[in-house]
Design an enzyme around this catalytic site. Structure first.
Site, mmCIF file in Angstrom:
data_model
loop_
_atom_site.group_PDB
_atom_site.id
_atom_site.type_symbol
_atom_site.label_atom_id
_atom_site.label_comp_id
_atom_site.label_asym_id
_atom_site.label_seq_id
_atom_site.Cartn_x
_atom_site.Cartn_y
_atom_site.Cartn_z
ATOM 1 N N HIS A 1 0.385 4.361 -2.540
ATOM 2 C CA HIS A 1 0.139 5.727 -2.063
ATOM 3 C C HIS A 1 1.279 6.669 -2.431
ATOM 4 C CE1 HIS A 1 -3.465 5.452 0.812
ATOM 5 N NE2 HIS A 1 -3.476 4.388 0.028
ATOM 6 N N ASN B 1 -3.684 8.723 4.865
ATOM 7 C CA ASN B 1 -2.489 7.949 5.207
ATOM 8 C C ASN B 1 -2.298 7.698 6.700
ATOM 9 O OD1 ASN B 1 -1.625 7.725 2.514
ATOM 10 N ND2 ASN B 1 -0.576 9.700 2.595
ATOM 11 N N HIS C 1 -6.080 -5.923 -1.970
ATOM 12 C CA HIS C 1 -6.896 -5.999 -0.764
ATOM 13 C C HIS C 1 -7.042 -7.429 -0.265
ATOM 14 C CE1 HIS C 1 -9.063 -1.888 -1.526
ATOM 15 N NE2 HIS C 1 -7.775 -1.776 -1.250
ATOM 16 N N ARG D 1 0.831 -1.213 0.000
ATOM 17 C CA ARG D 1 0.000 0.000 0.000
ATOM 18 C C ARG D 1 0.863 1.259 0.000
ATOM 19 N NH1 ARG D 1 -3.226 2.625 4.333
ATOM 20 N NH2 ARG D 1 -4.991 3.668 3.338
#
Length: 326
Positions: A66, A94, A192, A62
């Site tokens: 990001h 975040n 996910h 992740r």
């Protein structure tokens, strides 16, 4: 036969990565002469962290996402805020959900000791994401490197990150803006399959979905009931978390897609993958073909890793990933 398929898969990934790095001015084996142990050092730190906390693998995947979706893959997500500037990592998108920073710090410290001023923080993130996918049961793949680190990190820029409440059109647009197709969006959503989410990210689906219904009617009722037990209404505990793929939260498999097909996608954005015939078909295909998904995921990660890269003499090689060089 399985051995032959594996060889073909690895060759395919290597060829794809080679094609990508030629366009992005990054290349496989970038540190082979200047810091030959770079990738192995990062892998060792990821393995060490994973042995202590299996949730860190999802955090590192992740972290790469990001980073790349905000100002490109330049490690701007790692920069700490200062009295005069709020950085990306302190955005609600975040903080407190993003983690894995300490793993990057540990890898960087070892690399600075071995090869000072050579390996960028942006490349460490890309290597760590690859290693995290592999250690959780995904495919290993070659990571083109040579990214430089950015010198800007602004909290306002995190508006570019697609929220968990996104519908299909919003998700597609967000990925398209970054040069990724809708098919690649569906493939990358499979990230996910590992990790956890804070209850605050999806509580509205349970208790405040719309002006007419409290619970999202598209959410599997039994799953919703279980989530309500784990995420009580009105709770102020920001540390409450649930696994995103309950059946195998630490394994990179296609259980996520099976869950989505059964209306057990945790986020609105997960559920939205069922709202068009083409994306629904892709979810079906991924659910039935784990190896095909892993191959496509690896290719999509390589492509994502070239978003907005800076190379050559642009940017810098930070000596501390949290602080811009003076």
């Amino acid at each position: 036969m399985a051995h032959i398929l594996t060889i073909i898969t690895l060759v395919s990934l290597q060829c794809f990565a080679t094609l990508v790095h030629s366009k992005a001015q990054i290349q496989i084996g970038f540190y082979s002469d200047s810091c030959s142990a770079a990738e192995s050092i990062v892998k060792q730190e990821v393995s060490k962290a994973y042995s202590e906390d299996r949730g860190l693998a999802a955090g590192l995947v992740r972290l790469h996402f990001h980073d790349c979706f905000v100002r490109g893959c330049d490690a701007s997500v790692l920069i700490d805020s200062t009295p005069s500037n709020q950085a990306e990592k302190d955005s609600p998108a975040n903080n407190p959900s993003l983690h894995g920073f300490n793993v990057i710090d540990s890898a960087k410290a070892r690399l600075e000791a071995s090869c000072p001023g050579i390996v960028s923080c942006a490349d460490i993130i890309a290597f760590a994401a690859r290693d995290s996918f592999e250690i959780t049961g995904g495919l290993g793949y070659e990571v083109p490197a040579g990214r430089r680190d950015g010198r800007v990190s602004l909290i306002a820029d995190t508006r570019a990150l697609p929220p968990a409440t996104s519908n299909l059109a919003q998700l597609t647009q967000s990925f398209s803006t970054n040069g990724l197709t809708q098919e690649e969006m569906v493939t990358l959503s499979g990230a996910h399959t590992i990790g956890r989410s804070h209850c605050t990210a999806f509580a509205s689906r349970l208790y405040n979905f719309s002006s007419t219904v409290n619970q999202d009617p598209n959410l599997n009722p039994l799953y919703a009931s279980k989530l309500k037990q784990e995420c009580p209404k009105g709770s102020n505990n920001v540390n409450l978390v649930v696994p995103m793929n309950p059946s195998s939260p630490t394994i990179s498999d296609t259980g996520y897609y099976v869950d989505v097909l059964n209306n057990r996608g945790l986020f609105t954005s997960d559920q939205s993958l069922l709202t068009s015939p083409s994306t629904l078909n892709q979810v079906h295909q991924h659910a039935m073909n784990p190896l095909v998904w892993k191959i496509k995921f690896a290719k999509a990660m390589v492509k994502m890793g070239r978003i907005g890269v800076i190379t050559g003499q642009q940017g810098e090689i930070r000596s501390n990933c949290r602080v811009i060089n003076i």
